[in-house]
Design an enzyme around this catalytic site. Sequence first.
Site, PDB file in Angstrom:
ATOM      1  N   SER A  62       0.846  -1.206   0.000  1.00  0.00           N
ATOM      2  CA  SER A  62       0.000   0.000   0.000  1.00  0.00           C
ATOM      3  C   SER A  62       0.879   1.254   0.000  1.00  0.00           C
ATOM      4  CB  SER A  62      -0.922   0.010   1.228  1.00  0.00           C
ATOM      5  OG  SER A  62      -0.175  -0.223   2.412  1.00  0.00           O
ATOM      6  N   ASP A 100       6.050  -6.890   2.492  1.00  0.00           N
ATOM      7  CA  ASP A 100       5.016  -7.305   1.542  1.00  0.00           C
ATOM      8  C   ASP A 100       5.650  -7.557   0.172  1.00  0.00           C
ATOM      9  OD1 ASP A 100       2.398  -7.859   1.056  1.00  0.00           O
ATOM     10  OD2 ASP A 100       1.696  -5.785   1.076  1.00  0.00           O
ATOM     11  N   GLU A 132       0.006 -12.209  -1.508  1.00  0.00           N
ATOM     12  CA  GLU A 132      -1.450 -12.124  -1.698  1.00  0.00           C
ATOM     13  C   GLU A 132      -1.988 -13.344  -2.427  1.00  0.00           C
ATOM     14  OE1 GLU A 132      -2.887  -8.482  -3.411  1.00  0.00           O
ATOM     15  OE2 GLU A 132      -1.965  -7.255  -1.852  1.00  0.00           O
ATOM     16  N   GLU A 200      -9.081  -9.561   4.145  1.00  0.00           N
ATOM     17  CA  GLU A 200      -9.408  -8.167   3.792  1.00  0.00           C
ATOM     18  C   GLU A 200     -10.779  -8.070   3.133  1.00  0.00           C
ATOM     19  OE1 GLU A 200      -6.368  -5.876   1.802  1.00  0.00           O
ATOM     20  OE2 GLU A 200      -7.738  -4.188   1.471  1.00  0.00           O
TER      21      GLU A 200
HETATM   22  O1  KIV Z   1      -0.345  -3.411   1.673  1.00  0.00           O
HETATM   23  C1  KIV Z   1      -1.030  -3.345   2.711  1.00  0.00           C
HETATM   24  O2  KIV Z   1      -1.100  -2.313   3.377  1.00  0.00           O
HETATM   25  C2  KIV Z   1      -1.771  -4.541   3.095  1.00  0.00           C
HETATM   26  C3  KIV Z   1      -2.660  -4.416   4.303  1.00  0.00           C
HETATM   27  C4  KIV Z   1      -3.906  -3.739   3.932  1.00  0.00           C
HETATM   28  C5  KIV Z   1      -2.910  -5.735   4.944  1.00  0.00           C
HETATM   29  O3  KIV Z   1      -1.669  -5.545   2.478  1.00  0.00           O
END
Ligand code: KIV
Length: 297
Positions: A62, A100, A132, A200
């Site tokens: 994000s 992530d 994901e 989510e």
């Molecule tokens: O990238 C992100 O911020 C996320 C969260 C919303 C879990 O994957």
Amino acid sequence: MSTHPSQISVAATTPDRLPVTLPRLRDMKHLGEAIVMVTAYDFPSARAAEAAGVDVVLVGDSGAMTVLGYPSTVAVELDEMLMLAKAVRRGLRTPLLVGDLPFGSYEASDEQAVHSALRFVKEAGCDAVKLEGGGPVSAARARAITGAGIPVMGHVGLTPQTATALGGYRAQGRSADAATRIATEAVALQDAGCFSIVFEAIPSDVAAELMTRLEVPVIGIGAGPATDGQVLVFHDLLGIREGLGARFVKRYASLQDEMVAGVSAFAADVRTRRYPEPRHGYSIDQHELSSFRERLT
Ligand code: KIV
């Protein structure tokens, strides 16, 4: 002399807190202690998370939108994510740090996934990675990464990297078929060795049903109150953005408004020459000044 942020000891803010580990998260689940997770993308947001005593910090993709200004999470590169993660690492001591995996950094092969995950651990000092989706490809990648010794957090429901395929940024699992698909994916990720799973934007009742079938800690975002913990995006919860965001966001501050007000006040002071004042300047001994002036002539 003022203190530079990097000179403030992180340990000083949370002296007695032990680093959060995977067993600690499992214990929290079993004890019914809510797990707090936030995203962070830089040194100050990491410092805020550390000082607030959160349990898990996610360097979320994000950040592509919140701090890098991309229109979606799709474009962000692994190297950009690593730069954000390194800054977060420098500000963090106790929360578990999860990096992530961005779109395109893990789908092609198990080798690619392991290589990208290793970079988060070795270069940025992350404790774990997140990916994901819970279809066969994501589950296989999760298995490969955990097999290489790196803990993996899964993510099902609304998965922004593939939002186009999901019909946009909308809640998922709102039909029996769709909810069943999410259940299958979550169990597949757990079976693949994920230590935790993010839900989510799925109906609260669906999340509650799934909670009875999962042994690993589940962190919700727009998934109701039944999950073991909750995560929000740092910029959403603090209002460092234009607009309100998704319906699941609760805003705890309006920092964007405060930032605009602060910069506007500075601009007004500069334009009216109210800033700087004498106290903001440095002095020089009069003798040194005279001697300097003589040298200039
Ligand atoms: O990238 C992100 O911020 C996320 C969260 C919303 C879990 O994957």
